[in-house]
Write a protein that holds these residues in place. Structure first.
Motif, PDB file in Angstrom:
ATOM      1  N   PHE A   1      10.652 -45.341   4.243  1.00 46.96           N
ATOM      2  CA  PHE A   1      12.139 -45.349   4.457  1.00 46.96           C
ATOM      3  C   PHE A   1      12.843 -45.685   3.127  1.00 46.96           C
ATOM      4  CE2 PHE A   1      16.192 -47.361   5.399  1.00 46.96           C
ATOM      5  CZ  PHE A   1      16.814 -46.175   5.904  1.00 46.96           C
ATOM      6  N   PHE A   2      12.502 -46.816   2.498  1.00 43.17           N
ATOM      7  CA  PHE A   2      13.113 -47.213   1.604  1.00 43.17           C
ATOM      8  C   PHE A   2      12.808 -46.248   0.175  1.00 43.17           C
ATOM      9  CE2 PHE A   2      14.409 -50.843   3.949  1.00 43.17           C
ATOM     10  CZ  PHE A   2      15.616 -50.913   3.553  1.00 43.17           C
ATOM     11  N   GLU A   3      11.509 -45.714   0.256  1.00 38.80           N
ATOM     12  CA  GLU A   3      11.297 -44.735  -1.015  1.00 38.80           C
ATOM     13  C   GLU A   3      12.280 -43.567  -0.776  1.00 38.80           C
ATOM     14  OE1 GLU A   3       7.256 -43.108  -2.822  1.00 38.80           O
ATOM     15  OE2 GLU A   3       7.345 -42.987  -0.748  1.00 38.80           O
ATOM     16  N   SER A   4      12.726 -43.128   0.718  1.00 43.08           N
ATOM     17  CA  SER A   4      13.529 -42.190   0.860  1.00 43.08           C
ATOM     18  C   SER A   4      15.053 -42.376   0.217  1.00 43.08           C
ATOM     19  CB  SER A   4      13.582 -41.569   2.037  1.00 43.08           C
ATOM     20  OG  SER A   4      14.227 -42.605   2.920  1.00 43.08           O
ATOM     21  N   LYS A   5      15.247 -43.444   0.051  1.00 41.66           N
ATOM     22  CA  LYS A   5      16.486 -43.797  -0.316  1.00 41.66           C
ATOM     23  C   LYS A   5      16.505 -44.587  -1.863  1.00 41.66           C
ATOM     24  CE  LYS A   5      18.257 -44.009   3.679  1.00 41.66           C
ATOM     25  NZ  LYS A   5      19.152 -42.862   4.042  1.00 41.66           N
ATOM     26  N   GLY A   6      15.469 -43.889  -2.523  1.00 41.58           N
ATOM     27  CA  GLY A   6      15.433 -44.152  -4.112  1.00 41.58           C
ATOM     28  C   GLY A   6      14.990 -45.198  -4.543  1.00 41.58           C
ATOM     29  N   HIS A   7      14.106 -45.977  -3.685  1.00 37.43           N
ATOM     30  CA  HIS A   7      13.579 -47.268  -4.019  1.00 37.43           C
ATOM     31  C   HIS A   7      12.165 -47.085  -4.593  1.00 37.43           C
ATOM     32  CE1 HIS A   7      16.717 -48.544  -1.546  1.00 37.43           C
ATOM     33  NE2 HIS A   7      16.501 -50.051  -1.925  1.00 37.43           N
ATOM     34  N   LYS A   8      11.872 -47.830  -5.939  1.00 35.48           N
ATOM     35  CA  LYS A   8      10.516 -47.726  -6.109  1.00 35.48           C
ATOM     36  C   LYS A   8       9.482 -48.791  -5.393  1.00 35.48           C
ATOM     37  CE  LYS A   8       7.392 -48.242 -10.396  1.00 35.48           C
ATOM     38  NZ  LYS A   8       6.818 -47.024 -10.294  1.00 35.48           N
ATOM     39  N   ILE A   9       8.446 -48.237  -4.757  1.00 34.88           N
ATOM     40  CA  ILE A   9       7.667 -48.963  -4.140  1.00 34.88           C
ATOM     41  C   ILE A   9       6.582 -49.768  -4.994  1.00 34.88           C
ATOM     42  CG2 ILE A   9       5.937 -49.223  -2.157  1.00 34.88           C
ATOM     43  CD1 ILE A   9       8.724 -48.161  -1.562  1.00 34.88           C
ATOM     44  N   VAL A  10       6.526 -51.247  -5.024  1.00 29.95           N
ATOM     45  CA  VAL A  10       5.642 -51.967  -5.900  1.00 29.95           C
ATOM     46  C   VAL A  10       4.784 -52.698  -5.063  1.00 29.95           C
ATOM     47  CG1 VAL A  10       7.571 -52.140  -7.659  1.00 29.95           C
ATOM     48  CG2 VAL A  10       7.513 -53.920  -5.864  1.00 29.95           C
ATOM     49  N   PRO A  11       3.715 -53.068  -5.748  1.00 31.71           N
ATOM     50  CA  PRO A  11       2.690 -54.123  -4.944  1.00 31.71           C
ATOM     51  C   PRO A  11       3.136 -55.402  -4.684  1.00 31.71           C
ATOM     52  CG  PRO A  11       1.894 -53.550  -7.225  1.00 31.71           C
ATOM     53  CD  PRO A  11       3.294 -52.828  -6.918  1.00 31.71           C
ATOM     54  N   SER A  12       2.632 -56.090  -3.926  1.00 30.81           N
ATOM     55  CA  SER A  12       2.963 -57.567  -3.827  1.00 30.81           C
ATOM     56  C   SER A  12       2.371 -58.117  -4.898  1.00 30.81           C
ATOM     57  CB  SER A  12       2.069 -57.926  -2.374  1.00 30.81           C
ATOM     58  OG  SER A  12       2.228 -59.493  -2.421  1.00 30.81           O
ATOM     59  N   ALA A  13       3.273 -59.279  -5.337  1.00 26.34           N
ATOM     60  CA  ALA A  13       2.700 -60.189  -6.314  1.00 26.34           C
ATOM     61  C   ALA A  13       1.709 -61.315  -5.657  1.00 26.34           C
ATOM     62  CB  ALA A  13       4.022 -61.062  -6.912  1.00 26.34           C
TER      63      ALA A  13
ATOM     64  N   THR B   1      15.756 -57.281 -17.858  1.00 32.83           N
ATOM     65  CA  THR B   1      16.410 -55.946 -17.261  1.00 32.83           C
ATOM     66  C   THR B   1      15.218 -55.198 -16.402  1.00 32.83           C
ATOM     67  OG1 THR B   1      17.857 -56.118 -18.756  1.00 32.83           O
ATOM     68  CG2 THR B   1      17.606 -54.138 -17.510  1.00 32.83           C
ATOM     69  N   PRO B   2      15.244 -55.043 -14.952  1.00 30.43           N
ATOM     70  CA  PRO B   2      14.281 -54.237 -14.480  1.00 30.43           C
ATOM     71  C   PRO B   2      14.354 -53.046 -14.828  1.00 30.43           C
ATOM     72  CG  PRO B   2      16.307 -54.535 -12.953  1.00 30.43           C
ATOM     73  CD  PRO B   2      16.617 -55.534 -14.406  1.00 30.43           C
ATOM     74  N   GLU B   3      13.177 -52.176 -14.706  1.00 36.53           N
ATOM     75  CA  GLU B   3      12.975 -51.025 -15.274  1.00 36.53           C
ATOM     76  C   GLU B   3      13.485 -49.913 -14.181  1.00 36.53           C
ATOM     77  OE1 GLU B   3       8.923 -49.858 -15.913  1.00 36.53           O
ATOM     78  OE2 GLU B   3       8.283 -51.402 -17.390  1.00 36.53           O
ATOM     79  N   VAL B   4      13.766 -50.310 -13.011  1.00 40.84           N
ATOM     80  CA  VAL B   4      14.575 -49.544 -11.966  1.00 40.84           C
ATOM     81  C   VAL B   4      15.450 -50.665 -11.181  1.00 40.84           C
ATOM     82  CG1 VAL B   4      12.681 -47.498 -11.814  1.00 40.84           C
ATOM     83  CG2 VAL B   4      12.646 -49.848 -10.231  1.00 40.84           C
ATOM     84  N   PRO B   5      16.486 -50.118 -10.900  1.00 39.19           N
ATOM     85  CA  PRO B   5      17.523 -50.932  -9.968  1.00 39.19           C
ATOM     86  C   PRO B   5      17.466 -51.116  -8.602  1.00 39.19           C
ATOM     87  CG  PRO B   5      18.384 -48.753 -10.272  1.00 39.19           C
ATOM     88  CD  PRO B   5      17.102 -48.762 -11.282  1.00 39.19           C
ATOM     89  N   ARG B   6      16.535 -50.355  -7.879  1.00 36.24           N
ATOM     90  CA  ARG B   6      15.965 -50.143  -6.439  1.00 36.24           C
ATOM     91  C   ARG B   6      14.351 -50.314  -6.220  1.00 36.24           C
ATOM     92  NH1 ARG B   6      19.801 -45.703  -3.657  1.00 36.24           N
ATOM     93  NH2 ARG B   6      21.759 -46.356  -4.866  1.00 36.24           N
ATOM     94  N   ILE B   7      14.084 -51.284  -5.630  1.00 34.85           N
ATOM     95  CA  ILE B   7      12.603 -51.895  -5.556  1.00 34.85           C
ATOM     96  C   ILE B   7      12.479 -52.033  -3.830  1.00 34.85           C
ATOM     97  CG2 ILE B   7      10.823 -53.511  -5.932  1.00 34.85           C
ATOM     98  CD1 ILE B   7      11.688 -53.403  -8.785  1.00 34.85           C
ATOM     99  N   ALA B   8      11.386 -51.758  -3.409  1.00 34.53           N
ATOM    100  CA  ALA B   8      10.885 -52.153  -1.909  1.00 34.53           C
ATOM    101  C   ALA B   8       9.558 -52.542  -2.103  1.00 34.53           C
ATOM    102  CB  ALA B   8      11.211 -51.238  -0.837  1.00 34.53           C
ATOM    103  N   ASP B   9       9.225 -53.377  -1.160  1.00 35.66           N
ATOM    104  CA  ASP B   9       7.753 -54.001  -1.051  1.00 35.66           C
ATOM    105  C   ASP B   9       7.484 -54.579   0.314  1.00 35.66           C
ATOM    106  OD1 ASP B   9       8.704 -56.377  -1.478  1.00 35.66           O
ATOM    107  OD2 ASP B   9       7.424 -56.860  -3.336  1.00 35.66           O
ATOM    108  N   THR B  10       6.151 -54.984   0.476  1.00 32.93           N
ATOM    109  CA  THR B  10       5.686 -56.118   1.229  1.00 32.93           C
ATOM    110  C   THR B  10       5.037 -57.065   0.507  1.00 32.93           C
ATOM    111  OG1 THR B  10       4.375 -56.755   3.450  1.00 32.93           O
ATOM    112  CG2 THR B  10       3.507 -54.821   2.012  1.00 32.93           C
TER     113      THR B  10
END
Length: 875
Positions: A13-25, A54-63
């Motif tokens: 869902f959030f990838e469809s809203k322009g978020h980059k999916i990043v792995p868990s820290a 400064t983040p490389e992208v302004p939108r991120i999502a993850d678990t």
């Protein structure tokens, strides 16, 4: 939807809203001194919120893998008692760094919940910040206005600062938040009490599932708030609670996140899980505790944190032991069980978290070894409990605390065992002792962090230490004072620095900062998230002066030699032991290197020598360093460069290579330009750290040469003592054989001496009632010979009380042997009696009812002690 489908739907869902999916820290926090574990999804993004990066992208999502078992957020004691708290949990999150704000965050959370997850709209409630007069903060009417587009006004509530103003900690990014709550009750119960009346009232079926945090402020050390330059969104939705809602359950343990594990526990224990939360349903609670704690322990070990006696490792050990206590006490299991549950967990989560699947065997071995150790400790604790002497039917609080502190007994286990014996526990005394311990711990760990004083704003920190050890044109960005255990620490941040900050197991640089003509020593360099902090002896007089930064080059070179040697050794271990021998931790400074790696048995002397020889061969080859910077992570993976579990890698990484066919690893540390600079590599020791984890300690360069020279000097001393034999080892072995023979001869002579005394001693036996009493001062200086003689006489005399005094190396000693018949019929107790008698020789001792010994300082008191023994028997 299954748990896996629910997680994937969120990310899609959030990838469809322009978020980059990043792995868990990683779940273990390594570069943030304020945290032991990652306890919220936003932890890895703190530098973005603070403006340090400064983040490389302004939108991120993850678990994000999270743990709440220490510090401000600690849910450990609630686990198992209710249906929603956990130690380890996943936090689903979407983030905006200066991009979208309240309107979009609210709209998308509503869309996901109601249109993707199909949650009935009428069951949802939203809270918004109601303002705070003391802080001078108004109510968040803006957030409310956006919610009114989706919810009726009676489903929107104002919340207080506690519930609706989110803060990372005592200081740092913060702001108002808007929680989303769901009413899971039946329609009939909803008709009785409106859901809005139960929001934030700890009702088990009216719960929070999502929190939208609107980060607008920075909390300073003095408690004041300052507005951030940019506004951010930080959201968090508990994955386990979401699964509970979407799977129509009322507790998280009834979802497929936990049910496979609980079914396995049932199979292993033969007990049925009833899902009860009543106080007497101990086995149900125990199954929940074990299922939860398995996840916490497995994930932290997978991320490189081994159970230990300090820091994060101690917390993991406590969690694991808590699980063992529960299955031991309430599931009637007295053999290791938790490691047997791991395959079930990996089958459910290993696809999304490959670190679990890749390390499954090793994780299981570590857990099993910890279980075995603690089960042995539990048995000892039970023996200790049985030896406690209650007073008036009450176990003293200090004794209960000793069981907790030494043997890991929780107060509820002590209470349970006491109830079985019709005893009570002084719980007030226990709590007092526990509070005193916590106060001591707080005093030891006391740390007061002051606010950053900003000298120049808006610049990011640039590290240039890979290429330069001196910087001429730096300036201070900010500085602060930190009080640690009542000692002040002075911290400075520069815009450009050659100083390497401690991270990845490599020690931080030391050196000098020149503020104009003023010289300021740097005693350490630390990393706080991505901020490089110079710890200096004192602040300069002029913080705005231009700064010349100089790294201690000798120390840097020695540290780099050790770090490069670690890479060579890691590669050598792969060749000699196998690809499984992966790094599990390292500690490298200018004096030595320590390297932990996975391997299931001790290395042979031959294997250790092979590794050492292989590394030295690579050093002699003088392999040139091949360094690649800013390599895209996917490209690095494809190249076959070695990556480590538990490390946090960014979008671009650095690859260190010493011969592409030998050593190629992702690494952020400092290294030699060519392996010849290392000079020499010498392994000092190979030992065990934990089950399946070994440790090598080694030295290089000058330290290796010094170590070898000391060993050669010691060998030469031995040669001289042995009159320079050709074969030193053979000569030492001959001496050892001769020493053994002499010891046997001495032992024979002592035995003969003791036997010679036996006849004379029998003549001194005095009959007192039913007791054959023998008291004598012996001309023997061997405790074992005295003990043997006493036992022989007791066996021959029967109904005997024997006390011997002797002097060994000018120190007096007492020995008592009592026939078991007398300990039972006359209540004589050697251990208790010898403690009293030892006072005459200014000493102490103890033992069992039938045997005890004591040592002292005053040999002149032996006669008095022997005389007093007769009085005790007569009394």
């Amino acid at each position: 939807m299954t748990a896996q489908e629910i997680r994937q739907a969120f990310l899609d869902f959030f990838e469809s809203k322009g978020h980059k999916i990043v792995p868990s820290a990683p779940i273990v926090s390594k570069d943030d001194p304020t945290l032991m574990f990652t306890n919220a999804g936003m932890n890895q993004f703190k530098d973005y919120f603070l403006g340090n990066q400064t983040p490389e992208v302004p939108r991120i999502a993850d678990t994000q893998k999270c743990m709440r078992v220490s510090g401000k957020h600690n849910d450990l004691e609630d686990v198992g008692r209710d249906g929603t708290h956990h130690t380890m949990f996943e936090m689903l999150g979407n983030w905006s760094f200066g991009d979208y704000f309240k309107k979009e965050a609210i709209a998308w959370s509503w869309e996901l919940l109601t249109e993707v997850y199909n949650i009935p709209k009428e069951n949802l409630y939203a809270t918004v910040f109601g303002g705070d007069e003391e802080e001078g903060l108004p109510a968040d009417e803006e957030a409310k206005s956006f919610w009114l587009e989706y919810l009726p006004e009676d489903h929107i509530l104002y919340g207080n600062k506690k519930d609706n103003f989110w803060e990372m900690g005592d200081t740092g990014p913060c702001g108002p938040c808007s929680e989303i709550h769901i009413d899971l009750r039946s329609d009939a119960r909803k008709a009785e009490v409106p859901g809005r009346d139960l929001v934030n009232m700890d009702h088990p079926e009216v719960i929070e599932i999502w929190n939208n945090v609107f980060i607008q402020f920075n909390r300073k050390a003095d408690g004041s708030l300052e507005k951030l330059k940019a506004s951010h969104v930080d959201t968090g939705m508990g994955f386990e609670r979401l699964c509970m809602v979407l799977q129509g359950k009322t507790v998280t343990y009834d979802t497929d996140v936990f049910t496979p594990i609980i079914r396995k526990i049932e199979a292993l224990t033969g007990k049925k899980y009833g899902g009860s939360f009543t106080p007497d349903a101990k086995s149900d609670m125990a199954m929940r505790v074990v299922a939860d704690h398995l996840r916490a322990v497995a994930f932290t070990i997978a991320d490189g944190q081994l159970p230990s006696n300090t820091g994060a490792g101690y917390v993991i050990r406590r969690i694991l032991r808590r699980a063992v206590r529960y299955y031991y006490s309430f599931l009637d299991v007295n053999a290791p069980m938790i490691h047997q549950l791991l395959p079930v967990m990996v089958a459910e989560m290993g696809t999304f978290f490959p670190e679990l699947k890749a390390q499954q065997g090793q994780i299981a071995k570590i857990i099993e070894a910890e279980e075995k150790t603690f089960l042995n400790t539990l048995e000892k604790g039970i023996s200790r409990f049985e030896s406690i002497e209650p007073k008036d039917g009450v176990i003293h609080g200090e004794d209960a605390f000793s069981l907790y502190d030494t043997y890991g007994f929780p107060i509820d286990l002590t209470r349970l065992m006491a109830e079985e014996r019709d005893l009570k526990v002084d719980e007030a005394g226990f709590e007092a002792a526990l509070a005193a311990q916590k106060a001591r711990a707080r005093a030891d760990a006391h740390k007061k962090v002051g606010d950053w004083h900003i000298v120049r704003d808006g610049e990011e920190v640039e590290f240039v230490g890979y290429d330069h050890l001196t910087v001429e044109d730096a300036h201070v960005l900010k500085y602060r004072t930190v009080d640690i255990k009542q000692k002040k620490q002075f911290q400075v941040v520069l815009n450009r620095t050659p100083f390497y900050a401690e991270s990845g197991g490599q020690a931080g640089d030391t050196g000098l900062l020149f503020f104009g003509e003023e010289k300021v020593p740097v005693i350490d360099t630390q990393k706080e998230n991505e901020l490089i902090i110079h710890i200096v002896k004192a602040f300069p007089e002029d913080m705005e002066a231009p700064v010349r930064a100089e790294v201690n080059t000798i120390r840097r070179q020695a540290t780099a030699s050790n770090h490069s040697a670690v890479h060579l050794m890691h590669a050598a271990l792969h060749e000699i032991l196998g690809e499984h021998a992966l790094q599990k931790g390292q500690n490298v400074d200018d004096k030595r290197l320590r390297f932990d790696f996975s391997h299931f048995q001790s290395m042979t002397a031959g294997e250790v020598q092979q590794v050492e020889d292989r590394v030295n061969a690579q050093i002699r080859r003088n392999i040139q360093l091949e360094e690649e910077r800013e390599v895209p992570i996917e490209e690095a993976k494809a190249s076959g460069a070695l990556m480590l579990f538990g490390e946090k890698y960014g979008e671009n990484v650095r690859i260190i290579t010493f011969d592409r066919d030998f050593s190629r690893e992702l690494c952020g540390g400092t290294h030699v330009a060519a392996t010849g600079e290392i000079g020499l590599f010498k392994i000092l020791s190979e030992s065990a750290v934990a089950a399946g984890v070994r440790r090598i300690e080694a030295v290089t360069a000058d330290h290796a040469a010094t170590y070898i020279q000391k060993e050669l000097d010691a060998l030469q001393d031995v040669r001289q003592l042995l009159k320079s034999p050709k074969d030193v080892a053979k000569s030492v072995a001959a001496l050892q054989d001769e020493n053994k023979a002499l010891k046997k001869e001495v032992e024979r002579l002592r035995t003969e001496q003791a036997n010679a005394l036996k006849g004379g001693l029998k003549e001194k036996v005095e009959t007192i009632g039913e007791v054959n009493f023998l008291s004598a001062k012996l001309p023997l200086d061997d405790a074992n010979a005295i003990k043997t003689l006493a036992y022989q006489l007791e066996e021959e005399l029967g109904n005997a009380f024997i006390i011997f005094g002797a002097v060994a190396n000018s120190k007096p000693q007492l020995t008592i042997v009592i026939s078991k018949s007398l300990t039972e019929s006359h209540g004589l107790h050697a251990g208790n009696m010898i403690r009293e008698l030892a006072k005459a020789i200014k000493g102490g001792g103890g033992g069992q009812p039938f045997f005890a010994s004591a040592g002292g300082k005053d040999a002149n008191g032996l006669d008095k002690a022997l005389a007093n023994a007769r009085d005790l028997v007569l009394g």
